[in-house]
Design an enzyme around this catalytic site. Structure first.
Site, PDB file in Angstrom:
ATOM      1  N   CYS A 144       4.366   4.997  20.680  1.00 35.28           N
ATOM      2  CA  CYS A 144       4.800   3.622  20.896  1.00 35.28           C
ATOM      3  C   CYS A 144       6.280   3.612  21.259  1.00 35.28           C
ATOM      4  O   CYS A 144       6.763   4.471  21.974  1.00 35.28           O
ATOM      5  CB  CYS A 144       4.502   2.775  19.671  1.00 35.28           C
ATOM      6  SG  CYS A 144       4.785   1.021  19.897  1.00 35.28           S
TER       7      CYS A 144
ATOM      8  N   GLN B  93      -6.849  -0.676   4.887  1.00 34.55           N
ATOM      9  CA  GLN B  93      -7.500  -1.227   6.083  1.00 34.55           C
ATOM     10  C   GLN B  93      -8.931  -1.680   5.827  1.00 34.55           C
ATOM     11  O   GLN B  93      -9.582  -2.182   6.746  1.00 34.55           O
ATOM     12  CB  GLN B  93      -7.485  -0.186   7.207  1.00 34.55           C
ATOM     13  CG  GLN B  93      -6.117   0.155   7.727  1.00 34.55           C
ATOM     14  CD  GLN B  93      -5.453  -0.987   8.493  1.00 34.55           C
ATOM     15  OE1 GLN B  93      -6.089  -1.992   8.819  1.00 34.55           O
ATOM     16  NE2 GLN B  93      -4.164  -0.847   8.776  1.00 34.55           N
TER      17      GLN B  93
ATOM     18  N   HIS C 141      -0.974  -8.053   2.859  1.00 34.20           N
ATOM     19  CA  HIS C 141      -0.689  -8.575   4.202  1.00 34.20           C
ATOM     20  C   HIS C 141      -1.704  -8.146   5.258  1.00 34.20           C
ATOM     21  O   HIS C 141      -1.667  -8.629   6.386  1.00 34.20           O
ATOM     22  CB  HIS C 141       0.728  -8.197   4.642  1.00 34.20           C
ATOM     23  CG  HIS C 141       0.911  -6.763   5.026  1.00 34.20           C
ATOM     24  ND1 HIS C 141       1.016  -6.356   6.325  1.00 34.20           N
ATOM     25  CD2 HIS C 141       1.012  -5.653   4.271  1.00 34.20           C
ATOM     26  CE1 HIS C 141       1.193  -5.043   6.356  1.00 34.20           C
ATOM     27  NE2 HIS C 141       1.191  -4.594   5.133  1.00 34.20           N
TER      28      HIS C 141
ATOM     29  N   THR D 118      10.790  -7.150 -12.298  1.00 31.10           N
ATOM     30  CA  THR D 118      10.308  -8.522 -12.440  1.00 31.10           C
ATOM     31  C   THR D 118       9.204  -8.800 -11.428  1.00 31.10           C
ATOM     32  O   THR D 118       9.349  -8.490 -10.249  1.00 31.10           O
ATOM     33  CB  THR D 118      11.470  -9.510 -12.212  1.00 31.10           C
ATOM     34  OG1 THR D 118      12.488  -9.246 -13.180  1.00 31.10           O
ATOM     35  CG2 THR D 118      10.995 -10.949 -12.343  1.00 31.10           C
TER      36      THR D 118
ATOM     37  N   THR E 162      -3.463  -3.818  -0.171  1.00 27.66           N
ATOM     38  CA  THR E 162      -2.266  -4.602   0.067  1.00 27.66           C
ATOM     39  C   THR E 162      -2.631  -5.983   0.577  1.00 27.66           C
ATOM     40  O   THR E 162      -3.711  -6.176   1.144  1.00 27.66           O
ATOM     41  CB  THR E 162      -1.339  -3.881   1.068  1.00 27.66           C
ATOM     42  OG1 THR E 162      -0.099  -4.570   1.145  1.00 27.66           O
ATOM     43  CG2 THR E 162      -1.941  -3.817   2.455  1.00 27.66           C
TER      44      THR E 162
ATOM     45  N   ALA F 137       0.819  -1.217   0.000  1.00 28.80           N
ATOM     46  CA  ALA F 137       0.000   0.000   0.000  1.00 28.80           C
ATOM     47  C   ALA F 137       0.851   1.265   0.000  1.00 28.80           C
ATOM     48  O   ALA F 137       0.453   2.283  -0.580  1.00 28.80           O
ATOM     49  CB  ALA F 137      -0.939  -0.006   1.200  1.00 28.80           C
ATOM     50  N   THR F 138       1.999   1.214   0.640  1.00 28.95           N
ATOM     51  CA  THR F 138       2.850   2.411   0.652  1.00 28.95           C
ATOM     52  C   THR F 138       3.254   2.784  -0.775  1.00 28.95           C
ATOM     53  O   THR F 138       3.142   3.953  -1.177  1.00 28.95           O
ATOM     54  CB  THR F 138       4.098   2.177   1.522  1.00 28.95           C
ATOM     55  OG1 THR F 138       3.677   2.048   2.891  1.00 28.95           O
ATOM     56  CG2 THR F 138       5.081   3.325   1.417  1.00 28.95           C
TER      57      THR F 138
ATOM     58  N   ASN G 157      -6.320   3.750   9.763  1.00 32.08           N
ATOM     59  CA  ASN G 157      -5.521   2.665  10.320  1.00 32.08           C
ATOM     60  C   ASN G 157      -5.416   2.704  11.835  1.00 32.08           C
ATOM     61  O   ASN G 157      -5.190   1.679  12.463  1.00 32.08           O
ATOM     62  CB  ASN G 157      -4.114   2.682   9.718  1.00 32.08           C
ATOM     63  CG  ASN G 157      -3.435   4.014   9.876  1.00 32.08           C
ATOM     64  OD1 ASN G 157      -3.921   5.026   9.358  1.00 32.08           O
ATOM     65  ND2 ASN G 157      -2.336   4.056  10.587  1.00 32.08           N
TER      66      ASN G 157
END
Lengths: 386, 142
Positions: free
Chosen positions: A329, A184, A206, A244, A204, A76-77, A156
């Site tokens: 965090c 998200q 993941h 590739t 994305t 996504a980035t 997010n």
């Protein structure tokens, strides 16, 4: 009860790959599998190309678009960078103004900052106290030289869902393309690009039980959106993203999308039920505040502030849980969450938040353990506070 | 079965702890947090610094028996490094006296505090120095 491994409540950060995804990926790595370069003309290449295009169709089906409207990216980035930098630069002769929101992900905000260095102007919209953008604010911000609006679907940090349909309608009145970061929300809600009305959409693998390192960007036909590539060297993906193709990751992404299309409603109902259970348990603690709109949200994200408790200490005290704080965090930064600050939370509350994100594999037992752990740690930290 | 239950990381949970074992240990057992013991003859002297709105607030409480420091307690709102520093300083003061504590640079080195968090230690220092100053004044005047 003790557990050897912390309870995973950080699905918004990433999700484990579904076993079917992992199995499909492993078929594309070794000599006896589909390991060829999809750009090669020989049989190995053609087999790989077939898998890549099957995956493209699977990913396209999840968001209800045509396969040829997807470009593979690294996630996504990169999709957000390609959408924002690529659109703006391709349209620079027409105008140099963009609109986005203060609560966007850094992978949207940082490309916008980059464009400001290149002479573009960016309007950063404020949200209301629930984290929502009034579509009328977009209308007010549109200018004759606006070349792109970029608004995320689900936030997010707090999980709120923006009214993309209404924002898209306003953008289209002025023929301004709309980009949506759906990292998200893809696989978490029913995504139909035609209904949303956006012109570019990032998602994305993941976050939806696929592998890391692969994503996609949907782009509307050129009459609606123009794109300039960011990566050159081979002209892959119709010249928009050279390099590739990572067949195993793309195949994994495709399978994850197919599974998500089948399961998203059941997953959402499961997460909704567990999130309600979690909130019931946490809201029994004094001084707890829900961040973000109560109902306009994806099912799996719950962001909560605990007054009188510093968020990082709370997080570090919860060794039995794997989750994130909405604040700085353990990052290098010492700043509170800019998303929560944008909602009007004061610094103390913005620093005292935790993001719980649930997923397909979350269980009631895990939620109950989380409630007990958070209750214990909030009480401990409040007991030592001045 | 949930991924948590079947995760092979069970064999080696955690990986590298961003806090480090020293801070983690102090943070997990804040033995000197709270109020000094209530005794009839002792004097409790306080020093405080910081604000919750700025992310850190610390209060040190020193109990003197005559001129002797016999107990150090604190209350703190802040990040794990802040709490760990308070706990470590309280232990040091009780056992080694004020000459044993050094300054924020020493504390940062001992605890492995990252540069971005050094400002938090300055708040801890301000609170401790304020308490010690009150103690000095009290002892001098007594």
């Amino acid at each position: 009860m003790s557990r050897a491994v912390p309870v995973y409540l950080d699905y918004a950060a990433t999700s484990p790959a579904d076993p079917q995804v992992a199995a499909a990926m492993s078929e594309c790595l070794t000599r006896d599998g589909v390991f060829g370069n999809p750009s090669s003309m020989h049989l190995h290449g053609r087999l790989a190309r077939e898998r890549v295009e099957r995956a493209r169709a699977q990913a396209a089906a999840l968001i209800h678009v045509e396969p040829q409207q997807l470009v593979w990216t690294s996630g996504a980035t990169e999709s957000n960078n390609l959408a924002i930098l690529g659109s703006a630069r391709a349209s620079a002769k027409r105008g140099r103004h963009l609109i986005t929101a203060r609560t966007e992900h850094k992978s949207v905000l940082d490309p916008c900052h980059r464009l400001e260095h290149e002479g573009f102007q960016v309007t950063y919209l404020d949200t209301d106290r629930d984290g929502l953008i009034a579509p009328e604010r977009v209308r007010e911000a549109l200018r004759a030289d606006t070349v792109l609006v970029s608004i995320m679907h689900a936030n997010n940090e707090i999980g709120v869902l923006q009214d993309i349909e209404a924002i898209a309608a306003i953008c289209h009145e002025r023929a301004v393309p709309l980009h949506v970061d759906a990292a998200q929300s893809a696989g978490k809600v029913g995504l139909d690009v035609a209904r949303l009305g956006c012109d570019l959409l990032s998602f994305t693998a993941h976050k939806l039980y696929g592998p890391k390192g692969i994503g996609a960007l949907y782009f509307a036909p050129p009459r609606r959106a123009a794109l300039q590539p960011l990566i050159f060297g081979g002209g892959h993906e119709r010249g928009l993203r050279s390099g590739t193709l990572a067949v195993h990751q793309i195949v994994g992404f495709g399978v994850a999308c197919e599974l998500a299309a089948e399961r998203w409603a059941a997953d959402a109902a499961h997460c909704e039920r567990l999130r309600a259970r979690l909130w019931r348990g946490l809201s029994a603690i004094d001084g707890v505040l829900l961040n973000g709109h109560a109902t306009r949200r994806v099912a799996g994200i719950l962001n909560v502030s605990f007054s009188g408790v510093e968020g990082e200490s709370l997080l570090m005290g919860l060794g039995e849980l794997s989750l994130s704080t909405g604040s700085a965090c353990i990052s290098e930064s010492d700043e509170p969450s800019y998303v929560l600050r944008a909602l009007g939370r004061d610094t103390e509350l913005a620093q005292s938040s935790l993001r719980f994100s649930l997923g397909r594999y979350s269980t009631e037992e895990e939620i109950d353990l989380a409630i007990a752990a958070v209750t214990r740690e909030v009480q401990r930290l409040r007991a030592v506070a001045p | 079965m949930s991924p948590s239950a079947m995760n092979p990381a069970a064999a080696n949970p955690g990986g590298e702890d961003p806090l480090g074992p020293r801070v983690r240990g102090l943070f997990a057992a804040l033995r000197h947090a709270g109020e000094p013991a209530a005794t009839g003859t002792a004097r409790v002297l306080c020093g405080e610094a910081g604000r919750e709105q700025r992310g850190t607030r610390v209060r040190f409480m020193l109990r003197l028996a005559g001129k002797r420091l016999v107990e150090v307690r604190y209350r703190a709102y802040g990040c794990p490094y802040t709490l760990a520093a308070c706990e470590w300083l309280a232990t040091q003061l009780e056992h080694g006296g004020r000459d044993s504590i050094g300054g924020p640079a020493d504390w940062a080195q001992h605890l492995g505090v990252p540069p971005a968090r050094l400002g938090r230690l300055l708040v801890v220092e301000d609170a401790l120095r304020a308490a010690l100053a009150v103690a000095d004044k009290t002892v001098t005047n007594s």
